[in-house]
Design an enzyme around this catalytic site. Structure first.
Site, PDB file in Angstrom:
ATOM      1  N   SER A 158      14.222   5.686  -1.655  1.00 16.24           N
ATOM      2  CA  SER A 158      14.747   5.844  -3.003  1.00 16.24           C
ATOM      3  C   SER A 158      16.156   6.457  -2.970  1.00 16.24           C
ATOM      4  CB  SER A 158      13.772   6.692  -3.827  1.00 16.24           C
ATOM      5  OG  SER A 158      14.102   6.679  -5.183  1.00 16.24           O
ATOM      6  N   ASP A 310       9.080  -3.469  -6.916  1.00 11.96           N
ATOM      7  CA  ASP A 310       9.789  -2.272  -7.371  1.00 11.96           C
ATOM      8  C   ASP A 310      10.548  -2.568  -8.665  1.00 11.96           C
ATOM      9  OD1 ASP A 310      11.284   0.093  -7.604  1.00 11.96           O
ATOM     10  OD2 ASP A 310      11.607   0.238  -5.443  1.00 11.96           O
ATOM     11  N   HIS A 339       7.610   0.980  -7.068  1.00 14.69           N
ATOM     12  CA  HIS A 339       8.459   1.947  -6.381  1.00 14.69           C
ATOM     13  C   HIS A 339       7.634   2.969  -5.604  1.00 14.69           C
ATOM     14  CE1 HIS A 339      12.192   4.034  -5.583  1.00 14.69           C
ATOM     15  NE2 HIS A 339      11.664   5.169  -6.020  1.00 14.69           N
TER      16      HIS A 339
END
Length: 362
Positions: A158, A310, A339
């Site tokens: 991330s 995602d 995600h």
């Protein structure tokens, strides 16, 4: 696409543990966490953050050649525990072989943050921080404390992926390989809008008071949590009700999310969201905002691992960026967990990610 099996159906508990560990850590001393004094740290946005500090943890031993260091920079709202699932004997990062340095981003509550910085930089007055600022803080730590000038690898999830890309652009001779997963080198307009809507939900609470709250803005935090719950998993994850058996209904799943997030500091969350929102690897000095040229400049070997579902960092964005990498391999994570596939919640995703990283690094 991987189909969910029994193990993936019972791991919402794992997600709550991983994502909630920061709040628990605030109240419990961490035997691994250390702090590196940065002094008056000059920020890309201008000015300096006085007496800045960087929280970090290490695992394993640096070898005599100083060539086994692996950096794992933290992700949004997390700390070094966000990578617990891949550290250990026989795992992707093995302390018997690797010297693992886990850095914690500014505004996570341990490194310099709105919640722990005295006036005049407290709360909403905390200065704007860039991903490049986090990279520079980590670079100083590595060189000053450990004498490491070149990393074996950087592995980042991330916002950790954003840092991995930034390292490879800012310091091309300092890292041999990077593994950015579930994250891109630039935050594109859709991501900017999504983050802005989350911030708007939180700050609409009158108790927030422009960031000068005296009690937590619980209504705003609840709205913020529900916003993130809608985006962190895929639509298919929700359709198949993969929140079961941890939660018996959508309402219960949302209530659990709200309860988990309640201890977090609103100003910290907003500060990190702004860092995420503004990031563009093309804004590195010398590239004039051109992220495509910045990506072409990367000399490191790259294992680029987006998740197929995602919604934060869509696979289309990653596929687009991968085309500019001269030494890149695109390996999507086949998961319904969106995600959160990268956050350690689902054993199947953990196994896939860890195996891919282990093979790439060795």
């Amino acid at each position: 696409m991987l189909m969910p099996n029994a193990s993936s159906l019972i791991t919402l508990t794992g997600l709550l543990v991983v994502a909630g560990v920061l709040a628990a850590a605030q109240a419990t001393p961490d035997e691994h966490r250390r702090f590196f004094a940065l002094g008056d740290f000059r920020l890309e946005s201008g000015g300096a953050l006085p007496n800045a500090k960087l929280a970090y943890a290490t695992f394993g031993t640096l070898n005599e050649r100083r060539d086994n260091a692996v950096l794992i920079p933290s992700w949004y709202g997390s700390d070094h525990h966000g990578y617990d699932f891949m550290i250990g004997p026989g795992k992707a990062l093995d302390p018997s072989r690797d010297f693992i340095v886990a850095t914690e981003m500014f505004a996570n509550g341990f490194s310099s943050s709105p919640s722990n910085t005295p006036a005049p930089f407290d709360g909403p007055r905390f200065p704007a921080v860039a991903i490049r600022d986090n990279v520079e803080a980590a670079r100083r730590l590595l060189q000053s404390e450990f004498g490491v000038s070149r990393l074996h690898a950087i592995v980042g999830f991330s916002m950790g992926a954003q840092q991995a890309f930034q390292w490879a652009v800012s310091h091309p001779g300092a890292v041999a390989r990077i593994v950015p997963y579930c994250g891109t080198a630039k935050t594109y307009p859709h991501g900017q809008v999504r983050l802005e809507s989350a911030i708007a939900a939180l700050t609409a609470d009158p108790v927030f008071n422009g960031g000068n709250y005296t009690t937590p803005p619980r209504t705003g935090m609840a709205a913020w949590s529900k916003h993130w719950a809608a985006w962190v998993y895929s639509q298919e994850w929700w359709r198949r009700e993969l929140f079961r058996p941890r939660a018996s209904s959508v309402d219960e799943a949302l209530a659990q999310r709200v309860e988990r997030d309640a201890p977090r500091d609103a100003n910290n969350l907003i500060a990190q969201a702004r860092t995420w929102q503004r990031h563009n690897v093309g804004d590195t000095t010398g590239f004039g905002g051109d992220h495509e040229r910045a990506l072409r400049s990367i000399e490191a070997q790259v294992l680029y691992m987006p998740c197929e579902t995602d919604l934060y960092f869509p696979i289309g964005d990653a596929s687009y960026e991968a085309a500019f990498l001269r030494h890149g391999t695109l390996r999507p994570i086949p998961s319904l967990w969106g995600h959160s596939a990268g956050g350690g919640a689902n054993p199947d995703d953990n196994a896939f990610i860890s195996a891919a990283i282990r093979d790439f690094l060795r």
